[in-house]
Motif scaffolding. Structure first.
Motif, short mmCIF file in Angstrom:
data_model
loop_
_atom_site.label_atom_id
_atom_site.label_comp_id
_atom_site.label_asym_id
_atom_site.label_seq_id
_atom_site.Cartn_x
_atom_site.Cartn_y
_atom_site.Cartn_z
N LYS A 91 0.73 -1.20 0.26
CA LYS A 91 0.03 -0.11 0.30
C LYS A 91 1.30 1.14 -0.09
CE LYS A 91 -3.83 -2.06 2.29
NZ LYS A 91 -4.88 -1.67 3.61
N GLY A 92 0.94 2.43 -0.24
CA GLY A 92 1.72 3.62 -0.55
C GLY A 92 2.21 3.16 -1.41
N ARG A 93 3.00 4.84 -1.01
CA ARG A 93 4.55 4.53 -1.62
C ARG A 93 5.38 4.64 -0.92
NH1 ARG A 93 3.84 9.18 -5.85
NH2 ARG A 93 2.61 7.48 -7.72
N ARG A 94 5.22 4.36 1.12
CA ARG A 94 6.68 4.16 1.58
C ARG A 94 6.03 3.33 2.57
NH1 ARG A 94 7.36 8.86 6.28
NH2 ARG A 94 7.27 10.09 4.22
N PRO A 95 6.99 1.94 2.80
CA PRO A 95 7.28 0.51 3.00
C PRO A 95 6.74 0.81 5.01
CG PRO A 95 9.02 0.94 2.32
CD PRO A 95 8.73 2.51 2.54
N SER A 96 5.66 -0.23 4.92
CA SER A 96 5.70 -0.14 6.69
C SER A 96 5.96 -1.39 7.34
CB SER A 96 4.40 -0.58 6.86
OG SER A 96 3.40 -1.11 8.04
N TRP A 97 7.03 -1.34 8.13
CA TRP A 97 7.49 -2.29 8.85
C TRP A 97 7.23 -2.28 10.33
CZ3 TRP A 97 10.09 1.82 6.95
CH2 TRP A 97 10.86 1.54 5.88
N SER A 98 5.34 -2.62 10.24
CA SER A 98 4.72 -2.68 11.52
C SER A 98 5.03 -4.37 11.73
CB SER A 98 3.41 -2.99 10.93
OG SER A 98 2.78 -3.36 10.11
N GLU A 99 5.52 -5.62 10.97
CA GLU A 99 5.34 -6.68 11.34
C GLU A 99 7.35 -6.96 11.93
OE1 GLU A 99 3.93 -9.11 8.06
OE2 GLU A 99 2.00 -8.50 8.04
N ALA A 100 7.83 -6.28 11.90
CA ALA A 100 9.20 -6.20 12.01
C ALA A 100 9.08 -6.18 13.63
CB ALA A 100 10.32 -4.85 11.36
N ALA A 101 10.14 -7.29 14.18
CA ALA A 101 9.72 -7.65 15.66
C ALA A 101 10.68 -6.67 16.29
CB ALA A 101 11.04 -9.15 16.15
N PRO A 102 10.01 -5.65 17.76
CA PRO A 102 10.96 -4.65 18.48
C PRO A 102 12.06 -4.86 18.82
CG PRO A 102 8.90 -5.67 19.76
CD PRO A 102 9.30 -6.42 18.55
N PRO A 103 13.03 -3.77 18.62
CA PRO A 103 14.21 -3.61 18.99
C PRO A 103 15.12 -4.58 19.49
CG PRO A 103 13.83 -1.67 18.59
CD PRO A 103 12.32 -2.29 18.38
N GLU A 104 14.42 -4.81 20.61
CA GLU A 104 15.40 -5.31 22.37
C GLU A 104 14.99 -7.34 22.18
OE1 GLU A 104 12.17 -3.32 23.10
OE2 GLU A 104 13.66 -2.15 22.60
N ARG A 105 13.50 -7.63 21.37
CA ARG A 105 13.83 -8.44 20.90
C ARG A 105 14.40 -9.18 19.80
NH1 ARG A 105 9.88 -12.11 18.93
NH2 ARG A 105 9.71 -13.79 19.68
N ALA A 106 13.72 -8.04 19.12
CA ALA A 106 14.89 -8.91 17.33
C ALA A 106 16.48 -8.84 18.02
CB ALA A 106 14.75 -7.62 16.54
N LYS A 107 16.93 -8.36 18.28
CA LYS A 107 18.20 -8.39 18.54
C LYS A 107 18.41 -10.17 19.65
CE LYS A 107 22.59 -6.52 21.20
NZ LYS A 107 22.72 -5.57 22.29
N GLN A 108 18.01 -9.77 20.14
CA GLN A 108 17.85 -11.76 21.22
C GLN A 108 17.86 -12.72 20.03
OE1 GLN A 108 19.79 -11.87 23.99
NE2 GLN A 108 19.72 -14.30 23.33
N LEU A 109 17.39 -12.47 19.49
CA LEU A 109 17.00 -13.57 18.13
C LEU A 109 18.20 -13.42 17.45
CD1 LEU A 109 13.14 -13.47 17.92
CD2 LEU A 109 14.52 -15.29 19.01
N TYR A 110 18.21 -12.52 16.65
CA TYR A 110 19.51 -12.41 15.81
C TYR A 110 21.00 -12.93 16.60
CZ TYR A 110 23.16 -9.57 14.53
OH TYR A 110 24.89 -9.49 13.21
N LEU A 111 21.07 -12.67 17.51
CA LEU A 111 22.71 -13.17 18.67
C LEU A 111 21.79 -14.80 18.84
CD1 LEU A 111 22.95 -10.39 20.85
CD2 LEU A 111 24.41 -10.91 18.87
N ASP A 112 20.60 -14.96 18.45
CA ASP A 112 20.14 -16.71 18.74
C ASP A 112 20.83 -17.33 17.69
OD1 ASP A 112 19.78 -16.23 21.77
OD2 ASP A 112 17.65 -15.76 20.86
N PHE A 113 20.08 -17.00 16.38
CA PHE A 113 20.42 -16.43 15.27
C PHE A 113 22.05 -17.17 15.09
CE2 PHE A 113 21.47 -16.59 10.59
CZ PHE A 113 21.13 -17.47 10.29
N ILE A 114 22.83 -16.19 14.90
CA ILE A 114 24.19 -16.47 14.58
C ILE A 114 24.82 -17.95 15.29
CG2 ILE A 114 26.10 -15.47 15.37
CD1 ILE A 114 24.90 -13.02 14.96
N GLU A 115 23.96 -18.13 16.90
CA GLU A 115 24.40 -19.44 17.69
C GLU A 115 24.16 -19.74 17.16
OE1 GLU A 115 23.80 -20.51 22.37
OE2 GLU A 115 24.53 -18.65 22.13
N ALA A 116 23.06 -20.29 16.41
CA ALA A 116 22.85 -21.57 16.13
C ALA A 116 23.10 -21.91 15.15
CB ALA A 116 21.28 -20.92 15.41
N VAL A 117 23.21 -20.85 14.43
CA VAL A 117 24.81 -20.81 12.74
C VAL A 117 26.24 -21.46 13.08
CG1 VAL A 117 25.84 -20.10 11.34
CG2 VAL A 117 23.94 -19.52 11.04
#
Length: 149
Positions: free
Chosen positions: A87-113
């Motif tokens: 919709k529209g011309r500006r992307p919506s990032w409403s489905e992105a995880a909140p920063p604190e949670r996203a950071k932890q999952l990002y770090l957990d992903f690196i650890e899983a690899v």
């Protein structure tokens, strides 16, 4: 989780002129964390990526995985992968995880690899980064743990 995987002969990431991560041959993984992602998404995505047969074998066919080649992985957080541009011309990032949670999952992903024995390097979460790469092939693959594509 959503990922853009690029087969590279080398890749690096810098923050404010300082290199935070670099690899030789392997995979650059741009990683976006969805608000509904769980530890199961991490396990699925890490296993999928390290086993993707996107490296050439002796016959020049894509039959080898990152595990087979002994390559490395550079993981860079990129919430913009969750951008909804329908919709529209500006992307919506409403489905992105909140920063604190996203950071932890990002770090957990690196650890899983790393649990697969893959040497990893990374960017800096929530920083303005410059990513440099030499795409080998080029080979680029899109993955989504929720299998939206």
């Amino acid at each position: 989780m959503r990922a853009v995987i690029q087969r590279v002969s080398r890749a690096s990431v810098t923050v404010a002129g300082r290199e935070t991560g670099a690899i030789g041959a392997g995979l650059l993984t741009l990683l976006g964390v969805h608000e509904a992602d769980t530890p199961q998404d991490i396990v699925w995505l890490a296993e999928k990526i390290v086993n993707l047969r996107i490296f050439d074998d002796e016959a020049g066919l894509m039959n080898r995985s990152l595990l087979d080649t002994g390559g490395a992985m550079l993981v860079v957080s990129q919430f913009t992968l969750l951008g909804d541009c329908r919709k529209g011309r500006r992307p919506s990032w409403s489905e992105a995880a909140p920063p604190e949670r996203a950071k932890q999952l990002y770090l957990d992903f690196i650890e899983a690899v790393q649990c697969f024995g893959i040497v990893t390097a990374s960017g800096e979460f929530q920083a303005m980064m410059e990513v440099s790469l030499t795409n080998s092939g080029p080979v680029t693959v899109l993955l989504d743990s929720q299998k939206k594509f």
